[in-house]
Motif scaffolding. Structure first.
Motif, PDB file in Angstrom:
ATOM      1  N   CYS A  35      25.950  55.767  26.988  1.00 28.24           N
ATOM      2  CA  CYS A  35      25.528  56.695  25.935  1.00 28.24           C
ATOM      3  C   CYS A  35      26.223  56.277  24.654  1.00 28.24           C
ATOM      4  O   CYS A  35      27.137  55.447  24.677  1.00 28.24           O
ATOM      5  CB  CYS A  35      25.803  58.146  26.327  1.00 28.24           C
TER       6      CYS A  35
ATOM      7  N   CYS B 127      32.174  51.964  28.330  1.00 25.44           N
ATOM      8  CA  CYS B 127      30.935  52.433  28.950  1.00 25.44           C
ATOM      9  C   CYS B 127      29.838  52.432  27.901  1.00 25.44           C
ATOM     10  O   CYS B 127      30.023  52.957  26.806  1.00 25.44           O
ATOM     11  CB  CYS B 127      31.127  53.844  29.518  1.00 25.44           C
TER      12      CYS B 127
ATOM     13  N   PRO C 260      28.948  63.871  25.347  1.00 26.90           N
ATOM     14  CA  PRO C 260      29.517  64.601  24.216  1.00 26.90           C
ATOM     15  C   PRO C 260      28.858  64.335  22.871  1.00 26.90           C
ATOM     16  O   PRO C 260      29.413  64.744  21.845  1.00 26.90           O
ATOM     17  CB  PRO C 260      30.983  64.144  24.191  1.00 26.90           C
TER      18      PRO C 260
ATOM     19  N   CYS D 156      32.246  62.224  30.136  1.00 25.30           N
ATOM     20  CA  CYS D 156      31.253  63.067  30.799  1.00 25.30           C
ATOM     21  C   CYS D 156      31.497  63.176  32.299  1.00 25.30           C
ATOM     22  O   CYS D 156      30.746  63.862  32.990  1.00 25.30           O
ATOM     23  CB  CYS D 156      29.854  62.510  30.562  1.00 25.30           C
TER      24      CYS D 156
ATOM     25  N   LEU E 128      30.334  55.605  23.908  1.00 20.78           N
ATOM     26  CA  LEU E 128      31.000  54.335  24.196  1.00 20.78           C
ATOM     27  C   LEU E 128      32.472  54.517  24.568  1.00 20.78           C
ATOM     28  O   LEU E 128      33.381  53.950  23.959  1.00 20.78           O
ATOM     29  CB  LEU E 128      30.860  53.386  22.985  1.00 20.78           C
ATOM     30  N   CYS E 129      32.713  55.350  25.577  1.00 19.81           N
ATOM     31  CA  CYS E 129      34.087  55.607  26.045  1.00 19.81           C
ATOM     32  C   CYS E 129      34.742  54.299  26.495  1.00 19.81           C
ATOM     33  O   CYS E 129      34.099  53.465  27.125  1.00 19.81           O
ATOM     34  CB  CYS E 129      34.077  56.547  27.248  1.00 19.81           C
TER      35      CYS E 129
ATOM     36  N   GLY F 282      34.987  58.529  32.335  1.00 19.45           N
ATOM     37  CA  GLY F 282      34.753  58.736  30.902  1.00 19.45           C
ATOM     38  C   GLY F 282      34.612  60.210  30.576  1.00 19.45           C
ATOM     39  O   GLY F 282      34.780  61.085  31.432  1.00 19.45           O
TER      40      GLY F 282
END
Ligand code: SF4
Length: 541
Positions: free
Chosen positions: A38, A35, A473, A52, A41-42, A50
């Motif tokens: 943000c 992802c 996060p 969040c 980068l999950c 992810g």
């Protein structure tokens, strides 16, 4: 022959911007998606979300899981189910298709095509996703007409590190010393700031607590900010002060007691407001208050009514006639002081002036505490039942107190890269806002734009749709933001004109990008209290 195109002097070639970056790790499993909404980068496995909980890997596509919230002026009952977007037909494209740009209806019948005017429909940033990093255009750049004027609204979910909540607590009670730390689950997440008229201001969050302390401090700061932004309750404690449950739009609960009334004014103001009403019913009135305690017979209001002196001597520091500071310490007793016995602020009576039978009303600035005394032969006040006509004045004081509320204001700096999602020349967005050409809203709610440099906005979360806020996060807060202006002004400030899409196309197909875009939309009714975003200018400071 080579064809030359006029430029503004910057390099003429345009690098291709990928909708998603290549994975950082070669070893990333093939069924995972990285992802890029943000900096975390999950790497998200199929069917999972992810860190969040806002983005998920659904069937190999990164999806913003919440629906994007659209506002209508009136929503009929049963008119607000979550409806999937038809989706864009050519997934690999970065720019809108010709069909979309023209606003042509898609084959699906999920959108009827009515209400295409900007004065009827507004796309909010809630659930709209982001295009972080923002060298990509904002997810929704929506054109529509308002009062026959071509308008455009640039819609995104901003990721705010520089942001805080200012909490206004209407209370007569002492909450804690100015500058004291405020804790949530034991971590310092803010501080007490100034007392204002009838209220105590608190500051929660901010970049210092989000990123400047321990990981736990940052995580809990983001947690309480998300809770309060989403109109939920949170319990805080103030070092050397109170324990308070705060929730937007609700009465604060201080040390387990729900606040009822906001003071009508300080003790001096209360004397001034009610002097005529108490005239002839009491010989002396003392309004006990931790800021300014008022004494009727010495006060200008009493002198104007030609009320004779009573000879009372008050503890504390005399400021001006009939106005005393520091009669007691702050607390949760009478008038925000620490006293339970109001007579403790009376030092004595001048025997040459006072007289047996003198009638004394003592009250707080909210009327919640009140007592009636009569001086005996030794000039000692003796408590008596309060006469009905005096009780009526005390009741009137209470009636004039507004209900005690907690107000939660989101304060965020919408600068940095977020502006690049709007224009190639970000300073022009800032200037256009300051020139009142661009209205700024957060979830359709009016945002007050602070004076000075940058785009620092403040919004009452009560006016925003429920669950407008998220966190990532890093830690940071995610909040909706929309910029609405004339299409011609958008072009003039260097807007991403090639990404402007008609309202009908947006309602049918969703965001311009597929990667990380919301897959569904949902209608909500615009709260009556908010001006229609396309109909008003910005609230400039
Ligand atoms: S925290 Fe959320 S937005 Fe950030 S990379 Fe992970 S899933 Fe995406």
């Amino acid at each position: 022959m080579t064809e030359h195109t006029k430029t503004d002097g910057l390099p003429g070639f345009e690098p291709q911007v990928l909708e998603r970056a290549k994975p950082r790790s070669e070893r990333m499993a093939g069924d995972k998606i990285e992802c890029n909404a943000c900096p975390v980068l999950c790497q998200i496995t199929e069917g999972r979300s992810g860190a969040c909980d806002r983005y998920a890997n659904i069937g190999g596509t990164l999806v913003r899981v919440d629906p994007v919230i659209l506002l209508k002026k009136a929503v009929a009952a049963g008119d607000n189910p979550v409806v999937p977007f038809v989706g864009r037909q050519q997934a690999a494209e970065h720019s809108p298709t010709a069909q979309e740009a023209a606003g042509a209806a898609a084959p699906s019948g999920s959108w009827s095509g009515d209400l295409l005017q900007a004065d009827e429909v507004f796309v909010t940033g809630v659930g709209s996703s982001t295009t972080y990093p923002d060298y990509k255009p904002a997810p929704f750049i929506v054109s529509s007409k308002a009062a026959d004027v071509d308008m455009v609204t640039v819609v995104t979910e901003g990721i705010f590190s520089y942001c805080s909540f200012k909490i206004k607590i209407d209370t007569d009670r002492y909450l804690g010393p100015e500058q004291a730390n405020i804790r949530y689950k034991g971590e310092v997440v803010g501080h007490v700031t100034t007392a204002e008229y009838g209220s105590q201001m608190l500051s929660l969050g901010g970049v210092h607590h989000l990123t400047g302390g321990s990981k736990k401090e940052g995580r809990l700061t983001a947690e309480i900010m998300q809770l309060l932004g989403n109109k939920q309750a949170a319990e805080i404690t103030i070092d050397g002060g109170s324990q308070i449950v705060v929730q937007a739009g609700r009465a604060p609960i201080v040390n387990g007691v729900e606040e009822q009334r906001m003071r009508v004014g300080c003790g001096s103001a209360t004397i001034g407001i009610f002097a005529k009403q108490v005239f002839g019913k009491a010989d002396e009135v003392i309004v006990v208050d931790d800021h300014i305690t008022g004494v009727l017979t010495e006060h200008q209001a009493g002198r104007c009514l030609d009320i004779p002196p009573s000879g009372v001597k008050i503890r504390g520091r005399k400021s001006t006639p009939g106005r005393y500071f520091q009669v007691a310490n702050p607390g949760t007793g009478w008038g925000g002081t620490d006293i339970a016995d109001p007579l403790s602020i009376i030092e004595g009576w001048d025997a040459k002036v006072a007289w047996p039978g003198l009638q004394l009303l003592m009250t707080s600035t909210t009327g919640e505490h009140a007592a009636w005394f009569v001086l005996d032969e030794n000039l000692v006040p003796v408590q008596m039942p309060m006469p009905v006509e005096v009780q009526a004045v005390v009741d009137r004081i209470g009636e004039n107190c507004e209900p005690s509320l907690t107000t939660v204001l989101f304060l965020g700096g919408a600068g940095g890269s977020l502006r690049a999602g709007v224009t190639e020349n970000p300073v022009l967005l800032t200037r256009s806002i300051k020139h009142a050409l661009v209205n700024v809203t957060c979830g359709g709610a009016p945002a007050y734009v602070w004076p000075g440099g940058g785009i620092t906005v403040m919004t009452d979360v009560s006016r925003m749709p429920d669950n407008s806020f998220g966190t990532v996060p890093t830690p940071a807060i995610v909040a909706p933001i929309e910029f609405t202006m004339r299409l011609s002004d958008y072009e003039a400030l260097g807007g991403h004109m090639e990404y402007v899409r008609s309202l009908s196309s947006v309602l049918e197909h969703g965001a311009w990008h597929n990667d990380g875009a919301p897959a569904q939309r949902k209608w909500m009714q615009q709260p009556d209290i908010n001006a229609w975003p396309a109909a008003v200018g910005p609230m400039l400071g």
